[in-house]
Design a protein around this motif. Structure first.
Motif, PDB file in Angstrom:
ATOM      1  N   THR A 294       0.827  -1.209   0.000  1.00 44.26           N
ATOM      2  CA  THR A 294       0.000   0.000   0.000  1.00 44.26           C
ATOM      3  C   THR A 294       0.856   1.251   0.000  1.00 44.26           C
ATOM      4  N   GLY A 295       2.135   1.118  -0.229  1.00 44.75           N
ATOM      5  CA  GLY A 295       3.095   2.181   0.018  1.00 44.75           C
ATOM      6  C   GLY A 295       2.976   3.404  -0.853  1.00 44.75           C
ATOM      7  N   PRO A 296       3.762   4.428  -0.553  1.00 43.61           N
ATOM      8  CA  PRO A 296       3.676   5.716  -1.242  1.00 43.61           C
ATOM      9  C   PRO A 296       4.237   5.717  -2.666  1.00 43.61           C
ATOM     10  N   PHE A 297       4.960   4.653  -3.026  1.00 44.82           N
ATOM     11  CA  PHE A 297       5.540   4.598  -4.365  1.00 44.82           C
ATOM     12  C   PHE A 297       5.213   3.276  -5.043  1.00 44.82           C
ATOM     13  N   LEU A 298       5.273   3.300  -6.365  1.00 39.94           N
ATOM     14  CA  LEU A 298       5.073   2.119  -7.206  1.00 39.94           C
ATOM     15  C   LEU A 298       6.379   1.803  -7.923  1.00 39.94           C
ATOM     16  N   LEU A 299       6.588   0.530  -8.193  1.00 41.60           N
ATOM     17  CA  LEU A 299       7.777   0.142  -8.957  1.00 41.60           C
ATOM     18  C   LEU A 299       7.595   0.538 -10.415  1.00 41.60           C
ATOM     19  N   GLU A 300       8.519   1.357 -10.900  1.00 43.91           N
ATOM     20  CA  GLU A 300       8.484   1.810 -12.285  1.00 43.91           C
ATOM     21  C   GLU A 300       9.416   0.980 -13.161  1.00 43.91           C
ATOM     22  N   ASP A 301      10.628   0.716 -12.647  1.00 50.33           N
ATOM     23  CA  ASP A 301      11.612   0.027 -13.479  1.00 50.33           C
ATOM     24  C   ASP A 301      12.721  -0.534 -12.595  1.00 50.33           C
ATOM     25  N   ARG A 302      13.298  -1.619 -13.051  1.00 53.93           N
ATOM     26  CA  ARG A 302      14.471  -2.173 -12.375  1.00 53.93           C
ATOM     27  C   ARG A 302      15.429  -2.743 -13.400  1.00 53.93           C
ATOM     28  N   VAL A 303      16.690  -2.379 -13.278  1.00 53.70           N
ATOM     29  CA  VAL A 303      17.761  -2.997 -14.054  1.00 53.70           C
ATOM     30  C   VAL A 303      18.634  -3.724 -13.042  1.00 53.70           C
ATOM     31  N   VAL A 304      18.602  -5.037 -13.072  1.00 54.09           N
ATOM     32  CA  VAL A 304      19.255  -5.848 -12.047  1.00 54.09           C
ATOM     33  C   VAL A 304      20.725  -5.464 -11.913  1.00 54.09           C
ATOM     34  N   GLY A 305      21.116  -5.194 -10.682  1.00 59.40           N
ATOM     35  CA  GLY A 305      22.498  -4.850 -10.391  1.00 59.40           C
ATOM     36  C   GLY A 305      22.878  -3.432 -10.721  1.00 59.40           C
ATOM     37  N   GLN A 306      21.929  -2.644 -11.273  1.00 60.66           N
ATOM     38  CA  GLN A 306      22.263  -1.283 -11.684  1.00 60.66           C
ATOM     39  C   GLN A 306      21.356  -0.225 -11.073  1.00 60.66           C
ATOM     40  N   SER A 307      20.039  -0.400 -11.173  1.00 60.37           N
ATOM     41  CA  SER A 307      19.157   0.670 -10.722  1.00 60.37           C
ATOM     42  C   SER A 307      17.755   0.160 -10.427  1.00 60.37           C
ATOM     43  N   VAL A 308      17.038   0.950  -9.617  1.00 52.14           N
ATOM     44  CA  VAL A 308      15.616   0.730  -9.330  1.00 52.14           C
ATOM     45  C   VAL A 308      14.953   2.100  -9.367  1.00 52.14           C
ATOM     46  N   THR A 309      13.845   2.211 -10.081  1.00 54.97           N
ATOM     47  CA  THR A 309      13.114   3.477 -10.162  1.00 54.97           C
ATOM     48  C   THR A 309      11.707   3.293  -9.606  1.00 54.97           C
ATOM     49  N   LEU A 310      11.338   4.163  -8.675  1.00 51.49           N
ATOM     50  CA  LEU A 310       9.988   4.175  -8.109  1.00 51.49           C
ATOM     51  C   LEU A 310       9.277   5.447  -8.538  1.00 51.49           C
ATOM     52  N   LYS A 311       7.975   5.338  -8.796  1.00 54.84           N
ATOM     53  CA  LYS A 311       7.187   6.535  -9.112  1.00 54.84           C
ATOM     54  C   LYS A 311       6.114   6.736  -8.053  1.00 54.84           C
ATOM     55  N   LYS A 312       5.628   7.963  -7.963  1.00 55.71           N
ATOM     56  CA  LYS A 312       4.636   8.338  -6.960  1.00 55.71           C
ATOM     57  C   LYS A 312       3.357   7.529  -7.110  1.00 55.71           C
ATOM     58  N   ASN A 313       2.836   7.051  -5.978  1.00 56.39           N
ATOM     59  CA  ASN A 313       1.547   6.362  -5.969  1.00 56.39           C
ATOM     60  C   ASN A 313       0.446   7.429  -5.948  1.00 56.39           C
ATOM     61  N   PRO A 314      -0.298   7.618  -7.029  1.00 50.57           N
ATOM     62  CA  PRO A 314      -1.285   8.709  -7.085  1.00 50.57           C
ATOM     63  C   PRO A 314      -2.470   8.500  -6.149  1.00 50.57           C
ATOM     64  N   ASN A 315      -2.651   7.269  -5.657  1.00 54.17           N
ATOM     65  CA  ASN A 315      -3.790   6.966  -4.792  1.00 54.17           C
ATOM     66  C   ASN A 315      -3.360   6.740  -3.341  1.00 54.17           C
ATOM     67  N   TYR A 316      -2.202   7.284  -2.973  1.00 54.30           N
ATOM     68  CA  TYR A 316      -1.713   7.043  -1.628  1.00 54.30           C
ATOM     69  C   TYR A 316      -2.625   7.701  -0.599  1.00 54.30           C
ATOM     70  N   TRP A 317      -2.775   7.056   0.545  1.00 52.84           N
ATOM     71  CA  TRP A 317      -3.770   7.455   1.527  1.00 52.84           C
ATOM     72  C   TRP A 317      -3.350   8.596   2.435  1.00 52.84           C
ATOM     73  N   ARG A 318      -2.069   8.825   2.616  1.00 50.47           N
ATOM     74  CA  ARG A 318      -1.638   9.935   3.472  1.00 50.47           C
ATOM     75  C   ARG A 318      -1.754  11.240   2.684  1.00 50.47           C
ATOM     76  N   PRO A 319      -2.435  12.255   3.241  1.00 46.32           N
ATOM     77  CA  PRO A 319      -2.600  13.510   2.496  1.00 46.32           C
ATOM     78  C   PRO A 319      -1.262  14.200   2.245  1.00 46.32           C
ATOM     79  N   ASP A 320      -1.126  14.717   1.029  1.00 45.16           N
ATOM     80  CA  ASP A 320       0.055  15.502   0.622  1.00 45.16           C
ATOM     81  C   ASP A 320       1.350  14.701   0.627  1.00 45.16           C
ATOM     82  N   GLU A 321       1.254  13.390   0.573  1.00 44.96           N
ATOM     83  CA  GLU A 321       2.442  12.550   0.468  1.00 44.96           C
ATOM     84  C   GLU A 321       2.211  11.490  -0.614  1.00 44.96           C
ATOM     85  N   PRO A 322       3.305  11.058  -1.276  1.00 44.10           N
ATOM     86  CA  PRO A 322       4.690  11.509  -1.075  1.00 44.10           C
ATOM     87  C   PRO A 322       4.938  12.882  -1.686  1.00 44.10           C
TER      88      PRO A 322
END
Length: 514
Positions: free
Chosen positions: A191-219
């Motif tokens: 249920t977290g504030p971010f969604l997994l956008e992309d992963r390159v194994v051993g190199q990078s992980v990109t998270l994007k904002k969860n537009p339906n996150y329950w905490r107001p004004d976050e992330p």
């Protein structure tokens, strides 16, 4: 055994120089515009993730857990409970159950509702010895659970359980979408504030904002881009060049250097404690006086300074500073004192040959371990005890340490900032099936002390903590030296909103980049 540290560190120095050059050259093309920077946090890591299961509570997953998942409750950095997915809760007067009142406006990242049934499914996974992973031991206090309605669930305990132990369970419990439970290792399901956008194994992980996150004004951020570096020096160079905004889990030594250069350093409450682990089944450590002498023979200040650049505190007990079992009087009493240590060793009755006839297992792949082992080796030499360092690396070191194939060794322990009996999740402190000390446990007073902590209420709580501390010193199968940092955060001056997590997990939802 003498180690040529200059030879060992030369490749590292070469790598750091190359890293500085690489990032200095690449900074102009990697630097985002000011508009992009406001919504993007660029984080440097030293290791790739293991998987996306929040119950796989490994340090290499710490950067993701609080960004993809929420817990039933949260703790502040002092260990005070805060509402999270549970808006409120009641612990029964007999301490044999806790009733959770869940928020009704939370959805998993799949769009499915987070409700009492999903919490029940998460509890069932945690209680499974094969699927529960690091959450399984915490579930030992749980008997069963009952769902009353979509927003209410009661968790029943096997016996009366102290409040703090119940709260630790709730804080550790991160609900998983039942629809994604079977695939959670490879696909996040929180249920977290971010969604997994992309992963390159051993190199990078990109998270994007969860537009339906329950905490107001976050992330606050639109995205977080994690880049994996080969070592702390390379990540530090990237931070200094402006190629990243924040470094997570770098070394204390690099953190101190960067702090002195004007960067922000954040030390959380979820520290580890360095412990001199003793195999009491092997001579000369079968001798109680010989073991107890090491309470005085540990030059804790030198170990903290040499191994961890002074970040942390010295301690004679296995507790992080926020633990309710902390008792600084032991640290004041068992200061470094060669004369007292030697006197106790002389009282042991061991011959000179017996005192010296052992090796100190040393993790050759860890610079801190090498340095602090050498300090102990030099200290013992001053009182006529000459030992060798048994240097191992990688799997060979891990197998020896976890399998008890050593006389003594250094190793960090965790879970020592929460309920005190959680220390028993660490191999050397286990009360059952201890891989070093064996079964049955050779120190029944310690086993009883842990049981007392688990069953103490009211005015008996402090008595139980005091008894446990006394037994730990007397048995001396493990000699703590200092707390040290895990999950260190070093950030550029334009980064704000850092939240200190009780476990030192990275919390991205409150961070801003200006």
């Amino acid at each position: 055994m003498k180690l040529d540290l200059a030879r060992r560190l030369k490749p590292l120095a070469t790598a750091l120089s190359a890293a500085v050059l690489t990032f200095a050259v690449g900074a102009t093309v990697m630097q985002p515009s000011k508009a992009e920077a406001a919504g993007t946090l660029r984080v440097g890591l030293l290791a790739d993730l293991n998987n996306y299961d929040p119950m796989q509570f490994s340090a290499i997953n710490f950067f993701l857990i609080k960004n993809l998942y929420d817990s039933v409750i949260d703790y502040d950095d002092k260990g005070n409970p805060l509402p999270a997915l549970a808006s409120s809760w009641e612990i029964a007067p007999d301490n044999k159950s806790v009733t959770l009142h869940l928020r009704d406006d939370v959805k998993f990242q799949s769009g499915n509702a987070m409700d009492a049934e999903s919490v029940a499914a998460t509890l069932a996974k945690a209680a499974d010895p094969q699927k529960g992973k690091n959450a399984y031991a915490t579930m030992a206090i749980v008997k069963d659970w009952t769902v009353t309605d979509p927003s209410t669930i009661t968790i029943n305990m096997n016996n009366p359980v102290p409040d703090r132990q119940i709260l630790d369970l709730l804080q550790f419990l991160a609900p998983i979408d039942p629809a994604g439970m079977d695939a959670v290792e490879t696909v996040p399901a929180g249920t977290g504030p971010f969604l997994l956008e992309d992963r390159v194994v051993g190199q990078s992980v990109t998270l994007k904002k969860n537009p339906n996150y329950w905490r107001p004004d976050e992330p606050k951020l639109d995205e977080i881009v994690f880049t994996i570096f080969s070592d702390s020096g390379a990540a530090s160079a990237a931070l200094e060049s402006g190629s990243i905004d924040l470094m997570y889990s770098g070394t204390s030594r690099d953190a101190v250097r960067l702090r002195d250069a004007g960067f922000q350093v954040f030390q959380g409450p979820g520290k580890l404690v360095q412990v001199f682990r003793i195999n009491t089944t092997r001579a000369p450590f079968t001798n109680e006086k010989f073991r107890q002498a090491f309470n005085y023979l540990m030059n804790r200040e030198a170990i903290l300074k040499a191994g961890y650049a002074g970040l942390g505190v010295v301690t004679a007990l296995p507790w992080a500073p926020v633990s309710p079992a902390v008792d600084d009087s032991y640290t004041e009493k068992y200061t470094y004192d060669l004369a007292k240590g030697k006197a106790m060793i002389d009282e042991s009755g061991l011959s000179d040959a017996e005192k010296s006839g052992w090796k100190l297992l040393t993790n050759g792949g860890n610079e801190e371990s090498v340095l602090i082992s050498q300090i102990v080796q030099a200290t013992l030499a001053e009182i006529g005890i000459n030992i060798e360092l048994d240097v191992k690396q990688g799997a060979e070191m891990t197998d020896a340490m976890l399998g008890g194939d050593f006389a003594a060794t250094f190793g960090g322990i965790g879970n020592v900032q929460k309920f005190p009996s959680r220390v028993a999740t660490n191999s050397i402190y286990r009360t059952k099936n201890n891989p070093v000390l064996g079964e049955p446990h050779p120190f029944p007073a310690y086993v009883d002390a842990i049981a007392q902590v688990d069953s103490a209420f009211g005015e008996d709580v402090q008595k139980a903590y005091d008894n446990l501390n006394k037994v730990l010193i007397e048995s001396s199968f493990a000699i703590p030296t200092n707390s040290y940092e895990i999950g260190l955060i070093v950030a550029a001056p334009n980064v704000s909103g850092i939240t200190l997590d009780i476990d030192n997990l990275l919390v991205g939802r409150t961070i801003e980049v200006k």
